[in-house]
Enzyme design. Structure first.
Site, PDB file in Angstrom:
ATOM      1  CB  CYS A 144      30.672  35.357  36.068  1.00  0.00           C
ATOM      2  SG  CYS A 144      31.645  34.055  36.879  1.00  0.00           S
TER       3      CYS A 144
ATOM      4  CG  HIS B 107      32.968  37.368  39.214  1.00  0.00           C
ATOM      5  ND1 HIS B 107      31.705  36.879  38.986  1.00  0.00           N
ATOM      6  CD2 HIS B 107      32.973  38.633  38.726  1.00  0.00           C
ATOM      7  CE1 HIS B 107      30.978  37.802  38.398  1.00  0.00           C
ATOM      8  NE2 HIS B 107      31.730  38.889  38.221  1.00  0.00           N
TER       9      HIS B 107
ATOM     10  CG  ASN C  64      30.214  41.627  36.425  1.00  0.00           C
ATOM     11  OD1 ASN C  64      30.154  41.142  37.537  1.00  0.00           O
ATOM     12  ND2 ASN C  64      29.980  42.914  36.232  1.00  0.00           N
TER      13      ASN C  64
END
Length: 85
Positions: free
Chosen positions: A3, A48, A60
């Site tokens: 990510c 994240h 993402n």
């Protein structure tokens, strides 16, 4: 890509250097509230990070199986929203 690597590579295309960690991205740019999010803002979660695309969605690197995908911005608790551009 993971990510933070995904977010790093997108911003790198615009000449912006970022740390390669979701926690490191929590302190870049300017903090904004979730009610003021705009497309291009970095949305940080616990472990994240993604890029807000508008209309309640982020893009993402979700996981190896799903790859780069669109996800509801509220899929998890938002820790920080950062504006760079």
């Amino acid at each position: 890509t993971d990510c933070s690597g995904f977010v790093m590579s997108v911003y790198s295309a615009f000449g912006v250097s970022l740390p390669h960690s979701s926690s490191g991205m929590r302190s870049v740019g300017t903090g904004v509230s979730t009610s003021e999010m705009q497309a291009g803002d970095i949305v940080c979660y616990n472990g994240h990070v993604g890029i807000y695309t508008g209309n309640g969605t982020i893009v993402n690197a979700l996981n190896k199986k799903s790859g780069i995908t669109y996800t509801d911005v509220n899929y998890a608790k938002i820790v920080a929203v950062r504006r760079l551009l």
